[in-house]
Design an enzyme around this catalytic site. Structure first.
Site, PDB file in Angstrom:
ATOM      1  N   ARG A  15     -21.369  13.786  -7.544  1.00  0.00           N
ATOM      2  CA  ARG A  15     -23.307  12.893  -6.965  1.00  0.00           C
ATOM      3  C   ARG A  15     -24.680  13.451  -7.230  1.00  0.00           C
ATOM      4  O   ARG A  15     -24.518  14.593  -8.340  1.00  0.00           O
ATOM      5  CB  ARG A  15     -23.070  13.242  -5.112  1.00  0.00           C
ATOM      6  CG  ARG A  15     -21.890  13.024  -5.116  1.00  0.00           C
ATOM      7  CD  ARG A  15     -21.497  13.315  -3.230  1.00  0.00           C
ATOM      8  NE  ARG A  15     -21.087  14.024  -3.624  1.00  0.00           N
ATOM      9  CZ  ARG A  15     -21.135  15.088  -2.264  1.00  0.00           C
ATOM     10  NH1 ARG A  15     -21.059  14.322  -1.233  1.00  0.00           N
ATOM     11  NH2 ARG A  15     -20.502  16.561  -2.462  1.00  0.00           N
ATOM     12  N   LYS A  75     -25.804  19.683  -3.109  1.00  0.00           N
ATOM     13  CA  LYS A  75     -24.749  20.617  -2.418  1.00  0.00           C
ATOM     14  C   LYS A  75     -25.828  22.069  -3.019  1.00  0.00           C
ATOM     15  O   LYS A  75     -27.339  21.986  -3.353  1.00  0.00           O
ATOM     16  CB  LYS A  75     -23.284  20.776  -3.952  1.00  0.00           C
ATOM     17  CG  LYS A  75     -22.806  19.663  -3.436  1.00  0.00           C
ATOM     18  CD  LYS A  75     -22.430  19.854  -2.049  1.00  0.00           C
ATOM     19  CE  LYS A  75     -21.316  21.384  -1.596  1.00  0.00           C
ATOM     20  NZ  LYS A  75     -20.459  20.768  -0.291  1.00  0.00           N
ATOM     21  N   TYR A  94     -27.387  19.837   1.268  1.00  0.00           N
ATOM     22  CA  TYR A  94     -26.529  20.347   1.903  1.00  0.00           C
ATOM     23  C   TYR A  94     -26.483  21.808   1.666  1.00  0.00           C
ATOM     24  O   TYR A  94     -25.588  22.457   1.119  1.00  0.00           O
ATOM     25  CB  TYR A  94     -25.473  19.817   1.931  1.00  0.00           C
ATOM     26  CG  TYR A  94     -25.106  18.383   1.881  1.00  0.00           C
ATOM     27  CD1 TYR A  94     -25.135  18.198   3.695  1.00  0.00           C
ATOM     28  CD2 TYR A  94     -24.576  17.502   1.078  1.00  0.00           C
ATOM     29  CE1 TYR A  94     -25.019  16.884   4.161  1.00  0.00           C
ATOM     30  CE2 TYR A  94     -24.517  15.550   1.991  1.00  0.00           C
ATOM     31  CZ  TYR A  94     -24.428  15.697   3.032  1.00  0.00           C
ATOM     32  OH  TYR A  94     -24.396  14.435   3.964  1.00  0.00           O
ATOM     33  N   HIS A  96     -24.485  24.018   4.068  1.00  0.00           N
ATOM     34  CA  HIS A  96     -23.095  25.017   5.008  1.00  0.00           C
ATOM     35  C   HIS A  96     -23.816  26.851   4.895  1.00  0.00           C
ATOM     36  O   HIS A  96     -23.380  27.318   4.188  1.00  0.00           O
ATOM     37  CB  HIS A  96     -22.140  24.596   4.266  1.00  0.00           C
ATOM     38  CG  HIS A  96     -22.201  23.280   4.289  1.00  0.00           C
ATOM     39  ND1 HIS A  96     -22.069  22.668   5.359  1.00  0.00           N
ATOM     40  CD2 HIS A  96     -21.945  21.985   3.424  1.00  0.00           C
ATOM     41  CE1 HIS A  96     -21.880  20.839   5.684  1.00  0.00           C
ATOM     42  NE2 HIS A  96     -22.357  20.668   3.807  1.00  0.00           N
ATOM     43  N   GLU A 118     -27.494  19.171   6.448  1.00  0.00           N
ATOM     44  CA  GLU A 118     -26.061  19.256   8.410  1.00  0.00           C
ATOM     45  C   GLU A 118     -26.317  19.130   9.015  1.00  0.00           C
ATOM     46  O   GLU A 118     -26.220  19.139  10.355  1.00  0.00           O
ATOM     47  CB  GLU A 118     -25.111  19.819   7.227  1.00  0.00           C
ATOM     48  CG  GLU A 118     -25.418  21.862   7.113  1.00  0.00           C
ATOM     49  CD  GLU A 118     -25.679  22.334   6.704  1.00  0.00           C
ATOM     50  OE1 GLU A 118     -26.296  23.033   5.958  1.00  0.00           O
ATOM     51  OE2 GLU A 118     -26.223  21.368   5.140  1.00  0.00           O
ATOM     52  N   ARG A 203     -15.724  11.551  23.826  1.00  0.00           N
ATOM     53  CA  ARG A 203     -14.980  11.063  22.521  1.00  0.00           C
ATOM     54  C   ARG A 203     -13.692  10.920  22.792  1.00  0.00           C
ATOM     55  O   ARG A 203     -13.073   9.394  22.144  1.00  0.00           O
ATOM     56  CB  ARG A 203     -14.784  12.417  21.883  1.00  0.00           C
ATOM     57  CG  ARG A 203     -16.596  13.232  21.574  1.00  0.00           C
ATOM     58  CD  ARG A 203     -17.412  11.989  20.659  1.00  0.00           C
ATOM     59  NE  ARG A 203     -17.088  11.617  18.963  1.00  0.00           N
ATOM     60  CZ  ARG A 203     -17.795  10.390  18.857  1.00  0.00           C
ATOM     61  NH1 ARG A 203     -18.539  10.149  19.082  1.00  0.00           N
ATOM     62  NH2 ARG A 203     -17.022  10.056  17.366  1.00  0.00           N
ATOM     63  N   VAL A 239     -12.857  19.905  12.641  1.00  0.00           N
ATOM     64  CA  VAL A 239     -13.682  20.768  13.932  1.00  0.00           C
ATOM     65  C   VAL A 239     -15.324  21.149  13.319  1.00  0.00           C
ATOM     66  O   VAL A 239     -15.813  21.221  11.998  1.00  0.00           O
ATOM     67  CB  VAL A 239     -13.326  21.129  13.995  1.00  0.00           C
ATOM     68  CG1 VAL A 239     -13.850  22.270  15.651  1.00  0.00           C
ATOM     69  CG2 VAL A 239     -11.602  21.393  15.062  1.00  0.00           C
ATOM     70  N   LEU A 240     -16.963  20.554  14.204  1.00  0.00           N
ATOM     71  CA  LEU A 240     -17.933  20.625  13.713  1.00  0.00           C
ATOM     72  C   LEU A 240     -18.665  21.826  14.419  1.00  0.00           C
ATOM     73  O   LEU A 240     -18.635  20.795  15.359  1.00  0.00           O
ATOM     74  CB  LEU A 240     -18.459  19.638  12.393  1.00  0.00           C
ATOM     75  CG  LEU A 240     -19.877  19.541  12.548  1.00  0.00           C
ATOM     76  CD1 LEU A 240     -19.920  20.921  11.008  1.00  0.00           C
ATOM     77  CD2 LEU A 240     -21.060  18.635  12.454  1.00  0.00           C
ATOM     78  N   VAL A 267     -11.365  19.554   6.503  1.00  0.00           N
ATOM     79  CA  VAL A 267     -12.266  18.872   5.826  1.00  0.00           C
ATOM     80  C   VAL A 267     -13.627  19.932   6.519  1.00  0.00           C
ATOM     81  O   VAL A 267     -14.630  19.390   6.181  1.00  0.00           O
ATOM     82  CB  VAL A 267     -12.279  17.391   6.090  1.00  0.00           C
ATOM     83  CG1 VAL A 267     -14.234  16.493   6.544  1.00  0.00           C
ATOM     84  CG2 VAL A 267     -11.401  16.696   6.534  1.00  0.00           C
ATOM     85  N   VAL A 269     -14.049  22.645   5.728  1.00  0.00           N
ATOM     86  CA  VAL A 269     -13.783  24.325   5.114  1.00  0.00           C
ATOM     87  C   VAL A 269     -15.406  24.295   4.417  1.00  0.00           C
ATOM     88  O   VAL A 269     -15.141  25.625   4.046  1.00  0.00           O
ATOM     89  CB  VAL A 269     -13.312  23.270   3.624  1.00  0.00           C
ATOM     90  CG1 VAL A 269     -13.877  22.200   3.036  1.00  0.00           C
ATOM     91  CG2 VAL A 269     -13.096  24.997   2.412  1.00  0.00           C
ATOM     92  N   ASP A 270     -16.225  23.421   4.560  1.00  0.00           N
ATOM     93  CA  ASP A 270     -17.528  24.124   3.869  1.00  0.00           C
ATOM     94  C   ASP A 270     -18.183  24.540   4.982  1.00  0.00           C
ATOM     95  O   ASP A 270     -19.461  25.409   4.869  1.00  0.00           O
ATOM     96  CB  ASP A 270     -18.718  22.914   4.161  1.00  0.00           C
ATOM     97  CG  ASP A 270     -18.679  22.047   2.815  1.00  0.00           C
ATOM     98  OD1 ASP A 270     -18.851  22.758   1.960  1.00  0.00           O
ATOM     99  OD2 ASP A 270     -18.829  20.356   2.837  1.00  0.00           O
ATOM    100  N   ALA A 299     -14.121  21.423  -1.387  1.00  0.00           N
ATOM    101  CA  ALA A 299     -15.531  21.792  -0.544  1.00  0.00           C
ATOM    102  C   ALA A 299     -16.505  21.235  -0.496  1.00  0.00           C
ATOM    103  O   ALA A 299     -16.996  20.844  -0.129  1.00  0.00           O
ATOM    104  CB  ALA A 299     -15.796  22.963  -0.863  1.00  0.00           C
ATOM    105  N   ASN A 300     -15.826  19.560  -1.592  1.00  0.00           N
ATOM    106  CA  ASN A 300     -17.263  18.598  -2.001  1.00  0.00           C
ATOM    107  C   ASN A 300     -16.223  17.599  -2.131  1.00  0.00           C
ATOM    108  O   ASN A 300     -16.269  16.847  -3.017  1.00  0.00           O
ATOM    109  CB  ASN A 300     -17.617  18.540  -2.762  1.00  0.00           C
ATOM    110  CG  ASN A 300     -17.347  19.425  -4.247  1.00  0.00           C
ATOM    111  OD1 ASN A 300     -16.065  19.554  -3.958  1.00  0.00           O
ATOM    112  ND2 ASN A 300     -18.158  18.783  -5.078  1.00  0.00           N
TER     113      ASN A 300
END
Length: 362
Positions: A15, A75, A94, A96, A118, A203, A239-240, A267, A269-270, A299-300
């Site tokens: 990207r 990133k 981003y 993280h 984020e 949700r 989960v975030l 997902v 992992v970041d 991670a991406n």
């Protein structure tokens, strides 16, 4: 303002921080944009595309950083980029931070202004700069999970959609946020049976209203997680907790309760991952196996579809880049509360509460 767009150098990250259309808007607003040569190549944007809208192309990342007041990336900076970041320089990307104490310390020492995509947060709690990549990652989680369920790749050998006379595969989604809903949508579209868990009843009610009948919702608890992992083929960790480490919802001992060949896609992992056995991987070596369970922890993830991802990202970041460039970071963050939430580190000081708590920095 002078804005720099360096080439991403994280493993298999194709990207780019700004499309030619985004650069055009910045230059139209009387800003100067430095773009590293071939920065957009992996996303399908060429040097001529940037040059024709007025970008200044330079051969090295060092020149981009040296000439710029603000760096716009995708990133987080990697070790070889740390020395290039200047005191007082805005880095908008981003980060993280919660997943890397090394990165946090490096940015503190750089005395730069670190604004994390984020953690930019609107008044309703939504995360506008995380949403498009969460949408991509959620959809990709099923695409990748379906592939790694194949037996030649050590998966269980399950076709998610099944066939007439054979029941479909079962997908367990942990978290009903953007990632979880997009994952459930994709899995349901393939014909899989989907169970989605969350602790937020609003949700779950929303999911129940918009999803087809073969997507079922349950309240998330350790008891329910342990019960479902025994008979689900693909598990998605979605989960975030903004700016903080993800909770470990699946522990090492749970793996022994799963069918051999079960696939887990983390997902989160970041943000450190929501599986105890999560170790960040790359697109080059995306999986590993523990107790016969396949782990996919890239991670991406959106970096694998850079054309789509870069366009989706610039759609949402450009308005904020313009605010920062037009007003400067102090005035912009004072005027726009959502952008102020993105401030994580300012000239050697952590200003984001959850990050300070993660590493016990005062």
């Amino acid at each position: 303002m002078k804005i720099g767009v360096p080439k991403e150098i994280k493993n298999n990250e194709s990207r780019v921080g700004m499309t030619p259309a985004g650069v055009f808007e910045l230059i139209k607003n009387n800003h100067t944009v430095y773009v590293q040569q071939d920065a957009g190549f992996g996303s399908g944007f060429f040097d001529t595309d940037y040059a024709v809208v007025g970008a200044i192309l330079v051969p090295t990342a060092a020149e981009v950083y040296a000439n710029s007041d603000m760096i716009v990336k995708v990133k987080e900076p990697v070790a070889e980029e740390y020395p290039l970041i200047k005191k007082g320089q805005i880095v908008f990307t981003y980060f993280h931070f919660a997943s890397s104490e090394e990165l946090t310390i490096a940015m503190l020492e750089s005395k730069s202004i670190c604004i994390a995509y984020e953690t930019v947060e609107e008044t309703d709690g939504s995360l506008p700069l995380l949403t498009p990549m969460s949408e991509v990652a959620g959809r990709m989680a099923i695409q990748q999970g379906a592939k790694y369920l194949e037996k030649p790749i050590k998966g269980r050998g399950v076709l998610l959609g099944g066939v007439p006379g054979v029941p479909p595969g079962k997908v367990l989604v942990l978290g009903a946020g953007i990632v979880g809903i997009q994952a459930a949508k994709m899995a349901a579209g393939l014909g899989a049976h989907v169970t989605i868990l969350d602790i937020n009843m609003k949700r779950l009610r929303y999911v129940n209203d918009v999803m087809p009948s073969h997507v079922v919702t349950e309240f998330s608890s350790e008891y329910n997680i342990r019960r479902h992992i025994k008979n689900h083929d693909l598990i998605i960790g979605a989960v975030l907790i903004p700016g903080a480490k993800a909770p470990k919802l699946i522990t090492r001992d749970m793996l022994k309760e799963m069918h051999p060949g079960t696939v887990m896609v983390d997902v989160a992992v970041d943000q450190g991952g929501c599986f105890e056995t999560t170790v960040a991987t790359t697109h080059e070596n995306p999986t590993y196996i523990i107790d016969d369970v396949v782990h996919y922890c890239v991670a991406n993830m959106p970096g694998a579809v850079p054309y789509t991802s870069t366009l989706a990202l610039t759609n949402v970041t450009l308005p904020y880049v313009l605010k920062l460039a037009n007003l400067g970071w102090k005035a912009a963050t004072e005027r726009y509360p959502d952008l102020s939430k993105g401030l994580n580190i300012v000239e050697g000081e952590i200003v984001y509460k959850e990050l300070a708590e993660t590493f016990n920095f005062s």
